[in-house]
Structures are given as structure tokens and as C-alpha cells.
Design an enzyme around this catalytic site. Structure first.
Site, PDB file in Angstrom:
ATOM      1  CD  GLU A 149      -2.704  -1.352  -0.102  1.00 22.81           C
ATOM      2  OE1 GLU A 149      -3.039  -0.352  -0.774  1.00 22.81           O
ATOM      3  OE2 GLU A 149      -2.966  -2.518  -0.465  1.00 22.81           O
ATOM      4  CG  HIS A 152      -1.145   1.416  -4.327  1.00 21.11           C
ATOM      5  ND1 HIS A 152      -1.319   1.363  -5.696  1.00 21.11           N
ATOM      6  CD2 HIS A 152      -1.525   0.195  -3.857  1.00 21.11           C
ATOM      7  CE1 HIS A 152      -1.780   0.171  -6.028  1.00 21.11           C
ATOM      8  NE2 HIS A 152      -1.909  -0.555  -4.936  1.00 21.11           N
TER       9      HIS A 152
END
Length: 192
Positions: A149, A152
Site C-alpha cells: 500500500e 501506491h
């Protein structure tokens, strides 16, 4: 409200996200909507760029992975029973441990899973949804989800870790995703 997840090829997925302040508009609603979106898509992590927001915000819930694991998997990972948390303005301080492979996927790159090697622990500085500041170290599956994550919000995708030849082999599937030629059981937005 369930938000559409943006597909591979959408520019925000390649953007380094911006820090936010506690007065970011409708932050509480955005976080609630992201949790709802995460669960509706059967994910374990979701970053703001995946819902078309270029901000440094992501959610992690590794608890559900452990809740649904097979008996022969129990006790295999050091981070059982998992962790559920909101990360705002995160910055990885360091990673440690031997890299290990795990078959990763991504809601923005559906129908593609690849073995990705990541360090076994991560130390990260972040604010929670109440803007309380934390510095914590995570390991196991939770550390992997956090690193995925975190990528990202740095404009990186798990496929960036693949060898060029392997990525070339996936190019047709990636092009199909960009063109919207993939069926998923969650709300998705494809590049225009």
C-alpha cells in the site's frame, strides 16, 4: 458509499501522493468509504490513489486474512492475528529481515498475481485517522501489505518488481485492463 477502484493505466496510480492536514475536506467520510470499498472488493489493503485521490492515505486489514486461513497455515506468520489500521502521511523509516516471496495481487490490477519479494519487517512513521503520530514496526503478512500500500502512495505498483521479461509476458493482460476488458465483482473505473 462504495467507491470505484481505478484500474491500471489511470495516471493517479503513477503519482507520488501529497501529505494532508487534519482539515482535509471530508476526511472522515473518505476513510469510512474506503473501508466499505475495501470490504466490498474483498481486499486487505487500499490506498487513496486507488480511489482516485492523490493523497498519502491507506488502510490495512490483515486480520481478515488470518480469520479465513486454513488450519495448516495457523501459526506460520509472526503477525497473527493481524492488524487493522489507517495510515496517513506515512513514511517508511526502514525495512529489515530477509526478503521473502509471496503471491501478491492488486485491486487495481485484477486477475494478475505474481510472486513478489519483500523484506520481512517494516518500520513506518505515520498519523492515524485522528492525526495521532506513531512510529511502529510490523512484520509478516502485515508488513507486506503495508509495503504494498505504501508503494501506491509513492506511485509504484507491485508489477514494477517483476523482471522485464515477466512483465513483457503480462503486457497483453495489462493492456486489456487499461481498455476495460476485464470482469471483476467490484466497482471499477477504467482510464479514459
Amino acid at each position: 458509499m462504495i467507491l470505484p477502484i481505478v484500474a491500471y493505466g489511470t495516471p493517479v496510480l503513477r503519482t507520488v501522493a501529497k501529505n494532508i492536514t487534519p482539515d482535509y475536506p471530508n476526511l472522515e467520510k473518505l476513510v469510512a468509504d474506503m473501508w466499505e470499498t475495501l470490504y466490498a472488493s474483498s481486499g486487505v489493503g487500499l490506498a487513496a490513489p486507488q480511489v482516485n485521490k492523490d493523497i498519502r492515505l491507506f488502510l490495512v486489514d490483515s486480520e481478515q486474512l488470518f480469520a479465513n486461513q486454513e488450519d495448516d497455515e495457523k501459526g506460520k506468520y509472526p503477525d497473527e492475528p493481524g492488524f487493522k489500521k489507517v495510515f496517513i502521511n506515512a513514511k517508511i523509516i526502514e525495512t529489515n529481515g530477509l526478503p521473502w516471496d509471496y503471491n501478491e495481487g492488486c485491486l487495481s490490477i485484477p486477475k494478475i498475481r505474481e510472486d513478489i519479494s519483500r523484506p520481512e519487517s517494516v518500520t513506518i512513521e505515520y498519523d492515524d485517522e485522528n492525526f495521532n503520530h506513531h512510529i511502529d514496526t510490523f512484520n509478516g503478512i502485515t508488513a507486506r501489505i503495508i509495503q504494498h500500500e505504501y508503494d501506491h502512495i509513492e506511485g509504484k505498483l507491485f508489477i514494477d518488481y517483476l523482471k522485464p521479461f515477466r512483465k513483457k509476458l503480462l503486457q497483453g493482460k495489462l493492456t486489456d485492463i487499461t481498455k476495460g476488458k476485464v470482469k471483476v465483482d467490484y466497482k471499477m473505473a477504467f482510464p479514459k
